[in-house]
Design a protein around this motif. Sequence first.
Motif, mmCIF file in Angstrom:
data_model
loop_
_atom_site.group_PDB
_atom_site.id
_atom_site.type_symbol
_atom_site.label_atom_id
_atom_site.label_comp_id
_atom_site.label_asym_id
_atom_site.label_seq_id
_atom_site.Cartn_x
_atom_site.Cartn_y
_atom_site.Cartn_z
ATOM 1 N N LYS A 79 0.834 -1.193 0.000
ATOM 2 C CA LYS A 79 0.000 0.000 0.000
ATOM 3 C C LYS A 79 0.876 1.253 0.000
ATOM 4 N N GLY A 80 0.645 2.102 -0.973
ATOM 5 C CA GLY A 80 1.408 3.338 -1.086
ATOM 6 C C GLY A 80 2.762 3.203 -1.746
ATOM 7 N N LYS A 81 3.156 1.999 -2.161
ATOM 8 C CA LYS A 81 4.451 1.793 -2.806
ATOM 9 C C LYS A 81 4.268 1.964 -4.316
ATOM 10 N N ASP A 86 10.850 0.528 -4.091
ATOM 11 C CA ASP A 86 10.056 0.294 -2.883
ATOM 12 C C ASP A 86 9.252 -1.000 -2.990
ATOM 13 N N ARG A 87 8.706 -1.278 -4.162
ATOM 14 C CA ARG A 87 7.925 -2.505 -4.340
ATOM 15 C C ARG A 87 8.818 -3.739 -4.255
ATOM 16 N N ILE A 88 10.029 -3.648 -4.787
ATOM 17 C CA ILE A 88 10.958 -4.785 -4.695
ATOM 18 C C ILE A 88 11.310 -5.066 -3.246
ATOM 19 N N ALA A 89 11.570 -4.008 -2.453
ATOM 20 C CA ALA A 89 11.889 -4.207 -1.040
ATOM 21 C C ALA A 89 10.708 -4.810 -0.285
ATOM 22 N N ALA A 90 9.477 -4.371 -0.626
ATOM 23 C CA ALA A 90 8.286 -4.914 0.040
ATOM 24 C C ALA A 90 8.093 -6.388 -0.307
ATOM 25 N N TYR A 91 8.278 -6.749 -1.562
ATOM 26 C CA TYR A 91 8.125 -8.148 -1.962
ATOM 27 C C TYR A 91 9.201 -9.027 -1.331
ATOM 28 N N GLU A 92 10.405 -8.529 -1.223
ATOM 29 C CA GLU A 92 11.457 -9.321 -0.598
ATOM 30 C C GLU A 92 11.179 -9.593 0.884
ATOM 31 N N SER A 93 10.583 -8.611 1.568
ATOM 32 C CA SER A 93 10.217 -8.836 2.974
ATOM 33 C C SER A 93 9.059 -9.820 3.100
ATOM 34 N N LEU A 94 8.140 -9.817 2.127
ATOM 35 C CA LEU A 94 7.001 -10.739 2.176
ATOM 36 C C LEU A 94 7.416 -12.172 1.846
ATOM 37 N N ALA A 95 8.415 -12.326 0.996
ATOM 38 C CA ALA A 95 8.829 -13.669 0.592
ATOM 39 C C ALA A 95 9.338 -14.500 1.758
ATOM 40 N N GLU A 96 9.815 -13.872 2.826
ATOM 41 C CA GLU A 96 10.322 -14.607 3.975
ATOM 42 C C GLU A 96 9.207 -15.078 4.907
ATOM 43 N N THR A 97 8.048 -14.424 4.850
ATOM 44 C CA THR A 97 6.963 -14.738 5.791
ATOM 45 C C THR A 97 5.824 -15.544 5.171
ATOM 46 N N LEU A 98 5.809 -15.742 3.861
ATOM 47 C CA LEU A 98 4.679 -16.408 3.197
ATOM 48 C C LEU A 98 5.116 -17.674 2.464
#
Length: 333
Positions: A79-81, A86-98
């Motif tokens: 949201k807001g990216k 910024d979107r690459i950093a957000a996706y990289e953080s999500l890949a570790e938790t999902l």
Amino acid sequence: MAAPVVSRPPAGTFHKDDSRGGFTLTDKAQWAQWAKGIAVTLVVLGVVALITVAIVTYNERQRVERLRQQWDKVYLALKGKVRPEDRIAAYESLAETLKGSPAHACVLMELGRLQFDEAINAAKLPEDRKAALDKATELFKLVATTEPYSSNPEFGPLAVDGYATALEQAGNYDAAISLLEDNLPKLDKQSHFLYTKLAAQLGRVYWLRSKYPTVDEASKQPKSDPAKDGEKAREVLSEVLRVSASREERSKWREQAEYIKSLVEKRGKALPEGTPVPPVKPPAPPTPPATPGKAAPKPDQKAEPKKDEAKKEEPKKDEAKKEDAKKDEPKKN
């Protein structure tokens, strides 16, 4: 005189003659026990069925709730990216938790797509573009070759498409051809939406390898035959264009396939192989028929006006003199 002997039936339960039909008391008792057992069994089965339905419903609700929470995490993280960084950093953080979920496969695919966009961005430095292409290749490879993603009909073929495109971008045509040839038979030729696109991509990679073959470092000779690769490209593209002709679709991959097929098509000596088909010139506008005794006007020149029309447009000299004389007359008191 001896006393008469009287015979009596033996003491016991009353027994009805079976020859007349009917049931004995023993048979009725057995049927009652059987009916009671059947009723108890039905009740137990009903209770077990209700418990099973309740468990299945609960598990399904829990699964849906987990999926909802996972997609909510994706939405909130993005949201807001707006910028790609910024979107690459957000996706990289999500890949570790999902990990292990459908949302995880979607995150990996989107992350690979963003990395590939960075790899083909001409404004980036060459080393940054190469690093982004390597990341995109690894991400697409992970989804295309790892379970449970590779067997998923929603993510597997798309990952194969991205993986082959990344290999083609890197110039690794041999690996791209092997990947496409291994996965195309798994798709339905008539119904799958990606079959024609991947088949056209296979023909394009064959054509690229015929133009830029891989050279053996020891012998300095190409590892593949360019003539055979060109023939294979023509064969694959002809087949995919024939299969998709009835669908009436005009997409970029089809236009590209038609163009490459025109480059590898055998057309004789008038148009040698490897040259594109020249565009068709529009027909010239028809010239008006010439009247006898008068030359037809050229298309670039305007037709001359008629003499009568010129005379009508020019004012008469006598009328101009009369108007000037009236202007010069003194006004009457």
